[in-house]
Design an enzyme around this catalytic site. Structure first.
Site, mmCIF file in Angstrom:
data_model
loop_
_atom_site.group_PDB
_atom_site.id
_atom_site.type_symbol
_atom_site.label_atom_id
_atom_site.label_comp_id
_atom_site.label_asym_id
_atom_site.label_seq_id
_atom_site.Cartn_x
_atom_site.Cartn_y
_atom_site.Cartn_z
ATOM 1 N N ASN A 10 41.480 37.046 -16.994
ATOM 2 C CA ASN A 10 41.085 38.141 -16.103
ATOM 3 C C ASN A 10 39.961 38.903 -16.792
ATOM 4 O O ASN A 10 40.215 39.682 -17.708
ATOM 5 C CB ASN A 10 42.305 39.044 -15.849
ATOM 6 C CG ASN A 10 41.937 40.280 -15.041
ATOM 7 O OD1 ASN A 10 40.833 40.363 -14.486
ATOM 8 N ND2 ASN A 10 42.841 41.236 -14.979
ATOM 9 N N HIS A 97 47.305 43.895 -9.330
ATOM 10 C CA HIS A 97 47.115 44.140 -10.763
ATOM 11 C C HIS A 97 47.350 45.623 -11.047
ATOM 12 O O HIS A 97 47.029 46.477 -10.214
ATOM 13 C CB HIS A 97 45.704 43.728 -11.189
ATOM 14 C CG HIS A 97 45.517 43.799 -12.667
ATOM 15 N ND1 HIS A 97 45.202 44.980 -13.295
ATOM 16 C CD2 HIS A 97 45.661 42.869 -13.632
ATOM 17 C CE1 HIS A 97 45.143 44.759 -14.599
ATOM 18 N NE2 HIS A 97 45.419 43.484 -14.831
ATOM 19 N N GLU A 99 45.834 47.758 -12.699
ATOM 20 C CA GLU A 99 44.677 48.652 -12.564
ATOM 21 C C GLU A 99 44.386 48.935 -11.087
ATOM 22 O O GLU A 99 43.955 50.035 -10.729
ATOM 23 C CB GLU A 99 43.458 48.055 -13.276
ATOM 24 C CG GLU A 99 43.608 48.202 -14.785
ATOM 25 C CD GLU A 99 43.072 47.048 -15.601
ATOM 26 O OE1 GLU A 99 42.176 46.320 -15.129
ATOM 27 O OE2 GLU A 99 43.577 46.851 -16.732
ATOM 28 N N GLY A 175 45.928 46.046 -22.398
ATOM 29 C CA GLY A 175 44.775 46.619 -23.081
ATOM 30 C C GLY A 175 45.135 47.589 -24.189
ATOM 31 O O GLY A 175 44.280 48.333 -24.669
#
Ligand code: PGA
Length: 250
Positions: A10, A97, A99, A175
């Site tokens: 991704n 996702h 985000e 992340g």
């Protein structure tokens, strides 16, 4: 066609078309065709054509987009349809996702509409589910994941659910450099696997359930050896061709 463990990159909002060409020159040398696994790239939509071009002759590597709108067309400035993604060479789409959910406010009902739209267009939805840190600390991990899984697949017929890919991506691991321990990932994957069987029966036995969240070259092997972990969805560590090639060879 999905074979063996799935290694999905991704790229999020990284790599221009030019960057992608440079990336692929190195990656394709370092990642030789392997019939025992599936590699998928999710570049930004505007970079997709450049990746597709670089992958000519490498039908073993597949492509997806990071988002679609659920309508086929219309006045939706800034959006792209499943049909457009398909014509551009995508056979997969990321849906829900974290985000999209937590930065752009995407809701459960929208993930369902997007999954349905993808399936109508003949694209495989890769539905992402995962809890936030405070939800994990409150002991709500399974409840959150099950809610997102049921909502994303609501009203889809069992055959359609059986054709999807699921990714467990704990939000606190994305992340952040904090990876779920293989046994923790495995425990949540088993919950997902059981629920898939309830929703769509035996045809979900082979449904790939990927783990995502700070997966890297150092932890990839341990993660994919864990029970019910059928592959990885990788953000940061997929941006460097050498690193991503070594993960895809795991
Ligand atoms: P990360 O992202 O590997 O950078 O944690 C994973 C993802 O968001 O899919």
């Amino acid at each position: 066609m999905i074979r063996g463990p799935v290694f999905a990159a991704n790229w999020k909002m990284n790599h221009t078309s030019r960057d992608a060409k440079t990336f692929m020159r190195t990656f394709l040398v370092q990642y030789a065709r392997r019939p025992d696994r599936t590699v998928i790239f999710f570049p930004p939509a505007l970079t997709l054509a450049s990746v597709a071009d670089a992958l000519k002759g490498r039908q073993d590597i597949l492509l997806g987009v990071q988002n679609i709108h659920w309508e086929a067309k219309g006045a939706f400035t800034g959006e792209q349809s499943a049909e457009m993604a398909k014509e551009a060479g995508a056979t997969f789409v990321l849906i829900g996702h974290s985000e999209r959910r937590h930065v752009f406010g995407e809701r459960d009902e929208e993930t369902q509409k997007k999954c349905a739209a993808a399936l109508r267009a003949g694209i495989t939805p890769l539905l992402c589910v995962g809890e936030k840190l405070e939800e994990r600390e409150r002991g709500e991990t399974d409840a959150v994941v099950l809610r997102q899984l049921r909502a994303g697949t609501a009203a889809l017929d069992p055959a359609a659910i059986g054709s999807m890919i699921i990714a467990y991506e704990p939000v606190w691991a994305i992340g952040t450099g904090k990876t779920a321990q293989p046994e923790d990932a495995s425990a949540v994957h088993s919950v997902i696997r059981r629920e898939l069987a309830v929703l769509a029966g035996d045809r979900t036995k082979e449904t790939p359930i990927l783990y995502g969240g700070s997966a890297n070259a150092g932890n990839a092997a341990a993660l994919i050896s864990a029970e019910n972990v059928d592959g990885l969805l990788v953000g940061g560590a997929s941006l460097e061709p050498e690193v991503w090639a070594s993960i895809a060879r795991t």
